[in-house]
Design a protein around this motif. Structure first.
Motif, PDB file in Angstrom:
ATOM      1  N   THR A   1      39.436  38.413  82.456  1.00 44.34           N
ATOM      2  CA  THR A   1      38.939  37.050  82.252  1.00 44.34           C
ATOM      3  C   THR A   1      38.075  36.590  83.415  1.00 44.34           C
ATOM      4  N   ILE A   2      37.137  35.712  83.095  1.00 44.33           N
ATOM      5  CA  ILE A   2      36.318  35.044  84.096  1.00 44.33           C
ATOM      6  C   ILE A   2      36.169  33.595  83.647  1.00 44.33           C
ATOM      7  N   SER A   3      36.401  32.642  84.578  1.00 50.56           N
ATOM      8  CA  SER A   3      36.507  31.234  84.201  1.00 50.56           C
ATOM      9  C   SER A   3      35.660  30.345  85.089  1.00 50.56           C
ATOM     10  N   MET A   4      35.283  29.206  84.526  1.00 53.62           N
ATOM     11  CA  MET A   4      34.650  28.130  85.279  1.00 53.62           C
ATOM     12  C   MET A   4      35.123  26.814  84.674  1.00 53.62           C
ATOM     13  N   GLY A   5      34.921  25.738  85.397  1.00 53.50           N
ATOM     14  CA  GLY A   5      35.368  24.450  84.887  1.00 53.50           C
ATOM     15  C   GLY A   5      34.613  23.313  85.528  1.00 53.50           C
ATOM     16  N   GLY A   6      34.692  22.155  84.902  1.00 52.19           N
ATOM     17  CA  GLY A   6      34.004  21.000  85.452  1.00 52.19           C
ATOM     18  C   GLY A   6      34.207  19.772  84.600  1.00 52.19           C
ATOM     19  N   ILE A   7      33.420  18.766  84.910  1.00 49.73           N
ATOM     20  CA  ILE A   7      33.455  17.511  84.178  1.00 49.73           C
ATOM     21  C   ILE A   7      32.570  17.636  82.949  1.00 49.73           C
ATOM     22  N   LEU A   8      33.007  17.074  81.845  1.00 51.57           N
ATOM     23  CA  LEU A   8      32.216  17.109  80.624  1.00 51.57           C
ATOM     24  C   LEU A   8      30.829  16.535  80.902  1.00 51.57           C
ATOM     25  N   PRO A   9      29.756  17.257  80.570  1.00 50.80           N
ATOM     26  CA  PRO A   9      28.398  16.782  80.862  1.00 50.80           C
ATOM     27  C   PRO A   9      28.121  15.428  80.209  1.00 50.80           C
ATOM     28  N   PRO A  10      27.309  14.580  80.848  1.00 50.68           N
ATOM     29  CA  PRO A  10      27.045  13.224  80.352  1.00 50.68           C
ATOM     30  C   PRO A  10      26.635  13.128  78.888  1.00 50.68           C
ATOM     31  N   PRO A  11      25.767  14.020  78.352  1.00 57.21           N
ATOM     32  CA  PRO A  11      25.378  13.864  76.945  1.00 57.21           C
ATOM     33  C   PRO A  11      26.539  13.993  75.964  1.00 57.21           C
ATOM     34  N   LEU A  12      27.668  14.565  76.432  1.00 53.98           N
ATOM     35  CA  LEU A  12      28.795  14.815  75.530  1.00 53.98           C
ATOM     36  C   LEU A  12      29.944  13.837  75.733  1.00 53.98           C
ATOM     37  N   ARG A  13      29.838  12.987  76.748  1.00 50.65           N
ATOM     38  CA  ARG A  13      30.935  12.069  77.027  1.00 50.65           C
ATOM     39  C   ARG A  13      31.062  11.036  75.912  1.00 50.65           C
ATOM     40  N   GLY A  14      32.261  10.851  75.474  1.00 49.75           N
ATOM     41  CA  GLY A  14      32.515   9.930  74.372  1.00 49.75           C
ATOM     42  C   GLY A  14      32.538  10.609  73.017  1.00 49.75           C
ATOM     43  N   ALA A  15      32.082  11.871  72.946  1.00 47.48           N
ATOM     44  CA  ALA A  15      32.078  12.589  71.672  1.00 47.48           C
ATOM     45  C   ALA A  15      33.499  13.020  71.311  1.00 47.48           C
ATOM     46  N   LYS A  16      33.846  12.913  70.041  1.00 44.95           N
ATOM     47  CA  LYS A  16      35.156  13.358  69.580  1.00 44.95           C
ATOM     48  C   LYS A  16      35.131  14.825  69.168  1.00 44.95           C
ATOM     49  N   GLN A  17      33.930  15.316  68.860  1.00 49.09           N
ATOM     50  CA  GLN A  17      33.780  16.713  68.462  1.00 49.09           C
ATOM     51  C   GLN A  17      32.461  17.243  69.004  1.00 49.09           C
ATOM     52  N   ILE A  18      32.483  18.473  69.535  1.00 46.94           N
ATOM     53  CA  ILE A  18      31.263  19.110  70.010  1.00 46.94           C
ATOM     54  C   ILE A  18      31.173  20.509  69.412  1.00 46.94           C
ATOM     55  N   TYR A  19      30.001  21.110  69.520  1.00 43.45           N
ATOM     56  CA  TYR A  19      29.792  22.475  69.037  1.00 43.45           C
ATOM     57  C   TYR A  19      29.561  23.377  70.243  1.00 43.45           C
ATOM     58  N   VAL A  20      30.308  24.471  70.273  1.00 44.28           N
ATOM     59  CA  VAL A  20      30.312  25.353  71.432  1.00 44.28           C
ATOM     60  C   VAL A  20      29.944  26.765  71.007  1.00 44.28           C
ATOM     61  N   SER A  21      29.050  27.395  71.761  1.00 40.41           N
ATOM     62  CA  SER A  21      28.703  28.800  71.551  1.00 40.41           C
ATOM     63  C   SER A  21      28.663  29.483  72.908  1.00 40.41           C
ATOM     64  N   ALA A  22      28.637  30.805  72.905  1.00 38.71           N
ATOM     65  CA  ALA A  22      28.663  31.533  74.173  1.00 38.71           C
ATOM     66  C   ALA A  22      27.977  32.878  74.015  1.00 38.71           C
ATOM     67  N   ASP A  23      27.569  33.441  75.141  1.00 33.27           N
ATOM     68  CA  ASP A  23      27.010  34.793  75.131  1.00 33.27           C
ATOM     69  C   ASP A  23      27.153  35.408  76.511  1.00 33.27           C
ATOM     70  N   ALA A  24      26.934  36.699  76.578  1.00 33.11           N
ATOM     71  CA  ALA A  24      26.925  37.436  77.837  1.00 33.11           C
ATOM     72  C   ALA A  24      25.685  38.306  77.854  1.00 33.11           C
ATOM     73  N   SER A  25      25.099  38.483  79.027  1.00 37.80           N
ATOM     74  CA  SER A  25      23.882  39.284  79.126  1.00 37.80           C
ATOM     75  C   SER A  25      23.962  40.223  80.316  1.00 37.80           C
ATOM     76  N   ALA A  26      23.313  41.372  80.162  1.00 39.89           N
ATOM     77  CA  ALA A  26      23.282  42.381  81.217  1.00 39.89           C
ATOM     78  C   ALA A  26      22.053  42.171  82.092  1.00 39.89           C
ATOM     79  N   ALA A  27      22.079  42.727  83.277  1.00 39.40           N
ATOM     80  CA  ALA A  27      20.956  42.602  84.201  1.00 39.40           C
ATOM     81  C   ALA A  27      19.701  43.209  83.596  1.00 39.40           C
ATOM     82  N   GLY A  28      18.602  42.471  83.660  1.00 42.22           N
ATOM     83  CA  GLY A  28      17.316  42.974  83.199  1.00 42.22           C
ATOM     84  C   GLY A  28      17.072  42.872  81.714  1.00 42.22           C
ATOM     85  N   LEU A  29      18.048  42.365  80.946  1.00 34.65           N
ATOM     86  CA  LEU A  29      17.885  42.241  79.501  1.00 34.65           C
ATOM     87  C   LEU A  29      17.764  40.780  79.106  1.00 34.65           C
ATOM     88  N   GLU A  30      16.786  40.465  78.260  1.00 30.98           N
ATOM     89  CA  GLU A  30      16.605  39.087  77.818  1.00 30.98           C
ATOM     90  C   GLU A  30      17.574  38.722  76.699  1.00 30.98           C
TER      91      GLU A  30
END
Length: 752
Positions: free
Chosen positions: A361-390
Motif C-alpha cells: 500500500t501507498i497512502s496520502m491524505g489531506g483536507i477535502l479540496p475547496p471545490p468539493l466542500r459541502g458535497a454529499k457525493q463525489i466521483y473518484v477515479s485513479a490511475d498509476a503510471s510508469a516512468a516515461g509513459l504518458e
C-alpha cells in the motif's frame, strides 16, 4: 531559483469549475494588448481567485476546549502589556502547571519567531526548497516549504505535529517574550517582516505585535495589537488520532498493469475519513510498493481524481476533467539519481506532502479540496503510471462515493460564535491572490501577440501568495534554429506553453511593483544590510558609476538575469576519468570556480548562476573573493557563455571545483578562507558528460527578444508606477545583456 518540471507536477490551478495539473495544456486567463514597449495583460475576472487578507487587528480570539473540539469566539482586544522575560531560545519549560493539548499534558513547548507554538518534534519536517534566498527552518514552532502558498500550507499542516499558529508567517524575525503565572502562560511576539533584501517587500522594519495566552484548563486566547503584515496562518492544530479513521469506500481496478511491475498494478483504492477532518486515500497494489530510496521510484506516479459531478463516459477518470487531483510522484533530484536520493512527494490542493508506504500500500491524505466542500457525493477515479509513459498502466474508473462525517476545518475566524459548533482542528489562511500557472501566462501572451518572444517576464500591481518578492522560472526550452543539446536539459512540452517552437523560458509568477526589486534604487534612509543586500554595496557601486549613483534596478537585474539564465544553466556535470561530478545541480556549486568573463559592474564577479571566484593559496587553502549569491547583479562565467552558445569550447579556460569546504580564517580584507579538496576541470570534461553544445558557436542564436508584461486585475488600468518601473527594467535588461555577453549577443524587448 528554478522550478523544474518535476517540481510543479501535480499542483492545481483553478480553471472555472474544474482544475488542471500544471503539466497540462496552458489556457487563456486574460486579454493582452501593447502599451508603449510593454505587454499589458488584463486578467479575466476571478482568474487568480480572491484575496483573503488579515482582518482581526484590534481583536482577540478565544478557543474553548470541549470533548468534541474547540468552540471559537471573536472578542474585543484583551492585551497583557507586561510581556515578561525576553527569550533567545525557542524552548519554554512550564513550572506551575501542565498545558492540556492534543490528548496530552505538556510541561514544555517551543516558540517559533515566525509566530507559532509547537508541542513535541515534527515527524516529517517540510523541505525548505532550493535556490538563492533566505529560507531557514524556524527552530521553534512549525515550518513550511520555501515556495508553499499559505492558502495551501494551512491545510497541509493538519496532522503533522501538535501546534498553535498564532500568526504564522515565514521569514519574520524579532523578539519573543514569555511570562508564566499560576494559571496561564503568556507568549508575546514583537517581530518584523523581512526587509532590505531582494526577496523582500519593504526596506525597513515593520511592526507586528501579537500574543497568545495558554490557560491551565486548555483554553487558548490569541490577541492582535498591531499588525503590518496582512497574510498569515492562524489556527489550532491538535493531532488527530489514527484510531479515529472510518472507511468511506473501496473501489476496484478496471485495468491491470502487465509488464510495468506489480508495484504499479493497482488492485483497489480505499478512501477513509480520519477524525472527521482528513480524507485518506490508499492505493493497494498486486505487489510490494517500491520503498523510498529505490532507483525505480523516480518518475512513477499514483494519481486520484475527484469531481463533484459524474464525468462524461468518454473522459471518465481523466484528470483534465476533475475538480481536483492528488498525485503521489516519485523523483530523484537532478544529477543525484543514485537510488538513495529518490523519494515520494504528494501534490495537489489540500493534500499533505507526506506519503506513507507499507507492504502493498501507498497512502496520502489531506483536507477535502475547496471545490468539493459541502458535497454529499463525489466521483473518484485513479490511475498509476510508469516512468516515461504518458498512458496509465493501471486504472480505476470513476465511481460515486458518498461523503459523510467530514467537516471543513477552514473557517472565517472573524465571524465564528461558540454556537457554530466545536472543531477538532480549526484554522484560517490569510493570503494574497493565487499563484498563476506559467503555462497559462505564456499561452495568453503567445496566443494574443504571436510566438515572437524567447523570454517572458511578468510584473504586477498586486501581490500573489508567495512569501518572497521574487519568482522561480521555467519553460519548454524552445529555440530559434532547433533544440539546444549538450547543456544537461532537454526541450519539452512546447505545445503546453502554446509555442510553435520559439518561447524558451519565463517567470513563474509576476513580481509586485511595490517590492524592493522593482524599485530603481534603495531609499536614501534605508538601513545598511548584510553583504547579501544591495545597501551594503551602496558606496562601492556609486564610486565606480559615472553619475556617482548606484546603478539603477540592481535587484531587478539580479532577478531577471538569474532566472533567464536557467534557460541554459546550471544542469551539467563533468566526467573526470570514470567519475561524474555534478557541477550544480540547479545552481553552480559553491566551490565551483566561476569567474565572470565580462563583469557587469565590479572588477571581480562570480557567475549570476552561482559558484564563486576562488584564489588558490597553494597551501591547501582557498580565499573566496566573490561568493555564490546573486546580489549585487553579476555577469556570466565562461562556462555559462559556452552553454549559451556565445563562446567556443576553446575559449573556456580550465577551472576547478572545491569540495569538502571547511572554514579556516579570513584575509585582511575580510574574505573567507577555506580548506578544501580541489579537482581540476576542463570544458572537455563537461563535453564528456553531456556531449558538445549544439548548435555550436558558429550557428547559435545571437538575437533574443524578451516580452516585459505588466499584469492587472480584471477591469483595472495599469498605474504610472507599474509602467515606469517595468519600462526602467526593460531598458536596463537590454544593457545588462549586451555588457555581460561581451556584445556577442543582443537582447531586445519589443512586443510588436
Amino acid at each position: 531559483m528554478l522550478v523544474t518540471v518535476v517540481g510543479v507536477v501535480g499542483f492545481l490551478q483553478a480553471s472555472g469549475v474544474c482544475a488542471q495539473e500544471r503539466e497540462e495544456q496552458g489556457k487563456l486567463i486574460g486579454k493582452v494588448s501593447v502599451v508603449g514597449n510593454l505587454i499589458l495583460m488584463e486578467l479575466d475576472e476571478g482568474a487568480l481567485g480572491k484575496e483573503n487578507l488579515f482582518d482581526l487587528g484590534g481583536h482577540s480570539l478565544r478557543f474553548t476546549p470541549t470533548r468534541q473540539g474547540y468552540r471559537v469566539e471573536n472578542l474585543p482586544l484583551e492585551w497583557d502589556a507586561d510581556f515578561g522575560q525576553k527569550i533567545t531560545e525557542p524552548h519554554v519549560a512550564l513550572h506551575n502547571f501542565s498545558f492540556p493539548f492534543s490528548g496530552k499534558n505538556w510541561d514544555a513547548f517551543t516558540v517559533g519567531v515566525t509566530g507559532s507554538i509547537r508541542f513535541g518534534e515534527p515527524e516529517n519536517p517540510p523541505s525548505s526548497g532550493m535556490g538563492p534566498g533566505p529560507a531557514p527552518r524556524d527552530p521553534g514552532g512549525v515550518s513550511i516549504g520555501r515556495f508553499d502558498a499559505l492558502s495551501e500550507a494551512a491545510g497541509n499542516l493538519v496532522n503533522t505535529v501538535p501546534a498553535i499558529c498564532v500568526f504564522f508567517k515565514p521569514r519574520m524575525s524579532g523578539d519573543r517574550y514569555v511570562k508564566e503565572l499560576a494559571d496561564r502562560v503568556v507568549v508575546t511576539w514583537d517581530v518584523t517582516e523581512p526587509y532590505g533584501n531582494i526577496q523582500d517587500f519593504t526596506w525597513t522594519r515593520t511592526i507586528n505585535r501579537f500574543q497568545a495566552v495558554l490557560h491551565k484548563d486548555g483554553a487558548i486566547d490569541m490577541s492582535y495589537d498591531q499588525l503590518a503584515a496582512k497574510d498569515a496562518i492562524i489556527g489550532v492544530y491538535p493531532v488527530i488520532s489514527a484510531e479515529a479513521e472510518k472507511p468511506l469506500s473501496t473501489l476496484s481496478a478496471a485495468k491491470h498493469a502487465s509488464s510495468a511491475g506489480a508495484h504499479l498494478d493497482v488492485q483497489k483504492l480505499k478512501l477513509s475519513v480520519v477524525g472527521g477532518v482528513l480524507l485518506k486515500v490508499t492505493f493497494e497494489t498486486a505487489g510490494p510498493v517500491l520503498p523510498a530510496g529505490d532507483a525505480g521510484v523516480a518518475g512513477i506516479a499514483y494519481r486520484v481524481s475527484f469531481c463533484s459531478h459524474a464525468p462524461a463516459p468518454e473522459s471518465a477518470g481523466a484528470a483534465a476533467h476533475a475538480d481536483a487531483v492528488w498525485t503521489i510522484r516519485g523523483f530523484a533530484p537532478r544529477n543525484r539519481g543514485n537510488g538513495t536520493a529518490t523519494r515520494y512527494v504528494a501534490f495537489g490542493e489540500g493534500v499533505s506532502r507526506a506519503v506513507q508506504t507499507s507492504g502493498n500500500t501507498i497512502s496520502m491524505g489531506g483536507i477535502l479540496p475547496p471545490p468539493l466542500r459541502g458535497a454529499k457525493q463525489i466521483y473518484v477515479s485513479a490511475d498509476a503510471s510508469a516512468a516515461g509513459l504518458e498512458e496509465p498502466v493501471a486504472q480505476i474508473s470513476a465511481k460515486a462515493v458518498a461523503l459523510g462525517g467530514t467537516r471543513n476545518p477552514e473557517v472565517d475566524l472573524s465571524s465564528l460564535k461558540p454556537q457554530d459548533g466545536a472543531f477538532k482542528v480549526v484554522y484560517e489562511a490569510f493570503h494574497y491572490y493565487a499563484l498563476p500557472s506559467p503555462r497559462d501566462m505564456s499561452c495568453t501572451v503567445v496566443k494574443g501577440l504571436g510566438d515572437k518572444f524567447d523570454f517572458l517576464a511578468y510584473y504586477s500591481d498586486f501581490r500573489v501568495d508567495n512569501q518572497e518578492a521574487g519568482t522561480p522560472s521555467n519553460g519548454p526550452l524552445g529555440a530559434v534554429g532547433g533544440a539546444v543539446t549538450g547543456i544537461g536539459a532537454k526541450q519539452h512540452g512546447l505545445e503546453s506553453y502554446c509555442t510553435p517552437g520559439r518561447f524558451q523560458w519565463g517567470f513563474v509568477q509576476p513580481v509586485y511593483a511595490g517590492s524592493n526589486q522593482m524599485q530603481e534604487r534603495s531609499p536614501a534612509d534605508a538601513p545598511v544590510g548584510t553583504d547579501h543586500d544591495i545597501t551594503f554595496y551602496q558606496k562601492q557601486l556609486a564610486e565606480i558609476s559615472a553619475d556617482g549613483k548606484m546603478p539603477p534596478y540592481m535587484y531587478a537585474m539580479s532577478q531577471i538575469a538569474h532566472e533567464m539564465g536557467h534557460r541554459w544553466a546550471a544542469f551539467v556535470s563533468a566526467k573526470v576519468g570514470e567519475v561524474t561530478i555534478p557541477l550544480g545541480p540547479v545552481h553552480w556549486a559553491r566551490g565551483l570556480q566561476a569567474r565572470v568573463a565580462f563583469p557587469y559592474r565590479r572588477p571581480t564577479e562570480a557567475s549570476i548562476m552561482g559558484g564563486g571566484v576562488w584564489q588558490d593559496n597553494f597551501d591547501g587553502t582557498y580565499t573566496q573573493l566573490d561568493d555564490d549569491y546573486y546580489v549585487p547583479a553579476t555577469g556570466w562565467s565562461y562556462l555559462d557563455l559556452y552553454l549559451m552558445g556565445l563562446i567556443s569550447s576553446a575559449e573556456v579556460p580550465d577551472f576547478f571545483i572545491l569540495r569538502n569546504l571547511v572554514p579556516a580564517n579570513k584575509d585582511a580584507n575580510g574574505h573567507p578562507i577555506f580548506k578544501a579538496d580541489r579537482t581540476k576541470l576542463t570544458i572537455q570534461d563537461v563535453i564528456a558528460a553531456e556531449g558538445p553544445r549544439l548548435p555550436g558557436v558558429d550557428k547559435s542564436q545571437r538575437e533574443f527578444n524578451t516580452g516585459i508584461a505588466i499584469m492587472v486585475q480584471h477591469g483595472d488600468k495599469p498605474n504610472a508606477e507599474l509602467i515606469e518601473r517595468a519600462e526602467g527594467i526593460r531598458k536596463q535588461w537590454m544593457d545588462y545583456f549586451a555588457i555581460t555577453t561581451g556584445h556577442r549577443a543582443s537582447m531586445t524587448a519589443n512586443p510588436r
